[in-house]
Design an enzyme around this catalytic site. Sequence first.
Site, mmCIF file in Angstrom:
data_model
loop_
_atom_site.group_PDB
_atom_site.id
_atom_site.type_symbol
_atom_site.label_atom_id
_atom_site.label_comp_id
_atom_site.label_asym_id
_atom_site.label_seq_id
_atom_site.Cartn_x
_atom_site.Cartn_y
_atom_site.Cartn_z
ATOM 1 N N SER A 1 2.827 6.732 -0.644
ATOM 2 C CA SER A 1 1.612 5.946 -0.868
ATOM 3 C C SER A 1 0.844 6.487 -2.062
ATOM 4 O O SER A 1 0.854 7.674 -2.337
ATOM 5 C CB SER A 1 0.710 5.988 0.362
ATOM 6 O OG SER A 1 -0.480 5.272 0.086
ATOM 7 N N LYS B 1 4.094 4.923 7.431
ATOM 8 C CA LYS B 1 3.680 4.286 6.164
ATOM 9 C C LYS B 1 3.298 2.817 6.411
ATOM 10 O O LYS B 1 2.338 2.302 5.837
ATOM 11 C CB LYS B 1 4.806 4.389 5.129
ATOM 12 C CG LYS B 1 4.567 3.580 3.849
ATOM 13 C CD LYS B 1 3.352 4.046 3.101
ATOM 14 C CE LYS B 1 3.080 3.513 1.728
ATOM 15 N NZ LYS B 1 3.432 2.219 1.310
ATOM 16 N N HIS C 1 -0.048 2.783 7.924
ATOM 17 C CA HIS C 1 -0.996 3.102 6.845
ATOM 18 C C HIS C 1 -1.360 1.821 6.082
ATOM 19 O O HIS C 1 -2.521 1.532 5.833
ATOM 20 C CB HIS C 1 -0.362 4.135 5.907
ATOM 21 C CG HIS C 1 -1.024 4.248 4.567
ATOM 22 N ND1 HIS C 1 -0.852 3.305 3.576
ATOM 23 C CD2 HIS C 1 -1.863 5.166 4.055
ATOM 24 C CE1 HIS C 1 -1.572 3.648 2.511
ATOM 25 N NE2 HIS C 1 -2.187 4.777 2.777
ATOM 26 N N ASN C 2 -0.355 1.058 5.731
ATOM 27 C CA ASN C 2 -0.609 -0.185 4.984
ATOM 28 C C ASN C 2 -1.397 -1.184 5.824
ATOM 29 O O ASN C 2 -2.270 -1.878 5.306
ATOM 30 C CB ASN C 2 0.704 -0.814 4.519
ATOM 31 C CG ASN C 2 1.307 -0.060 3.344
ATOM 32 O OD1 ASN C 2 1.057 1.125 3.160
ATOM 33 N ND2 ASN C 2 2.116 -0.734 2.552
ATOM 34 N N GLU D 1 -4.861 -0.190 5.766
ATOM 35 C CA GLU D 1 -5.380 -0.519 4.423
ATOM 36 C C GLU D 1 -5.822 -1.995 4.368
ATOM 37 O O GLU D 1 -6.890 -2.313 3.834
ATOM 38 C CB GLU D 1 -4.264 -0.229 3.417
ATOM 39 C CG GLU D 1 -4.564 -0.505 1.974
ATOM 40 C CD GLU D 1 -3.308 -0.232 1.122
ATOM 41 O OE1 GLU D 1 -2.667 0.823 1.292
ATOM 42 O OE2 GLU D 1 -2.951 -1.092 0.303
#
Length: 478
Positions: A124, A178, A181-182, A185
């Site tokens: 990231s 990940k 995480h996105n 976001e």
Amino acid sequence: MGVVGLAVMGSNLARNLASREGNTVAVFNRSREKTDHLLQAHPEAGFVAAFSYEEFAAALTTPRTAIIMVKAGRGTDAVIDELVRVFEPGDIIVDGGNALFSDTIRREKAVRETGINFVGMGVSGGEEGALLGPSLMPGGSDESWVTLGPILRSIAAIAEGEPCVTHVGRDGAGHFVKMIHNGIEYADMQLIAEAYDLIRRGTGKSPAEIADVFAEWNRGELESYLIEITAEVLRQSDAATGRPLVDVIVDQAGAKGTGAWTVQTALDLGVPVSGIAEAVFARSLSSHPEQRAAAAGLPGPAEDAVGTSVTDPDAFIEQVRLALYASKIVAYSQGFDAIRAGAAQYGWQIDLGAVSRIWRGGCIIRAQFLNRIADAYADAADLSVLLSAPYFVEALGRAQDSWRSIVATAATAGIPAPAFSSSLAYYDGLRAPRLPAALIQGQRDFFGAHTYRRIDQDGTFHTLWSGDRSETAAEDTH
Ligand SMILES: NC(=O)c1ccc[n+]([C@@H]2O[C@H](COP(=O)([O-])OP(=O)(O)OC[C@H]3O[C@@H](n4cnc5c(N)ncnc54)[C@H](OP(=O)(O)O)[C@@H]3O)[C@@H](O)[C@H]2O)c1
């Protein structure tokens, strides 16, 4: 070590690797142009260029380590097949692309059978992160981590003295984290966008004035990269028209799919990531201009309805700030809940505190706030829901009146605030002593004999709805 795939991410990661003391980096790209371009543009990196997979393998010292940075999907499988052909047992293939974690689980299993190690790694930070220090989320075997750990620590972002990398867990764990995480976001961006919209329509301030508000917020508990860049974007004026840039950008948000993956995965796991889901859906809604045009005349409050109800703009802005912070706590809590559920489902030992620490630098959601999450898991590693940690309880308590008032104002004034309001609904659902789920169980038992449990007795029951409506003990058919 080597890098395969020299588009923006791969070439920047290769330059990052090459800039570290003692590293020589071999590079390979399917089409030759990108390799030639990288070598010409960055002679200082001392790259060893390869123009076939055989040359690439020969250029690497054993055990070989190669990081793949290609378009996720079929491209990744194609490169893996080639590397498996020219690599040997004990070598390590790292996929740093945005692969779906279930693909990574499949690939890891297949590559492991050849004796070669396969590591799916979330990266990231975009192109700048790749060059200067990304947040890295590697999965894969413990054995691979022994070799990879020092390399990855040397290229990762540093936050408060610690490299932003940890061995997340085996096989697909890194790509899973990940993906979440996105998803977080997406939620964070949507919440910020809703806060901007409320302030603009509520106070009539210009984007440049709202940029000052965000810059101020960035000095407090909301301090984060996303708040910082929001101020930058809002302050930008369009060179061609002189208008605020945000006013000339088409209001249809794009997406590359990782938010949707997060929601699809959470649905499968039965984890309510409602803030993330609303953020994904809000982008979808924005991107249907034909439906928006057809709906433009629907009844509802006028565009400027909120302005008249805001008598104290500073107080209103502070309420929005508190509502944003509370909603953000919900979104992160939901994201960590999804990681916890994924770890349980796939047998990963994921240290949630370590995950929050590696997101403090390099990545898009980097924020002060992640320290509070790390503290919460340091105090109670088995925390069942992040919201219940003392720091968050205090923050949510402080935000209560503002949060409710802002959601009510948005509804009354006809301002869409799906992430704000769904976060509040989730919060109230979670804390409710009784939920109408009991009624749903009754309905399910009525039409489908799906049975229910009672609050006062063990066992499973069914009411004979089409008979005499007496209750019988039943098999659990949930
Ligand atoms: N951009 C970001 O901010 C970001 C952040 C984190 C992760 N990522 C991930 O990092 C990876 C690379 O991203 P990117 O934006 O640099 O590049 P990209 O546009 O996603 O991919 C282009 C690269 O993939 C190669 N490629 C595509 N199909 C291939 C195939 N069948 N065989 C071999 N190579 C193939 C291309 O080679 P040719 O030059 O020969 O076409 C080129 O090097 C992606 O998985 C992306 O999702 C991106």
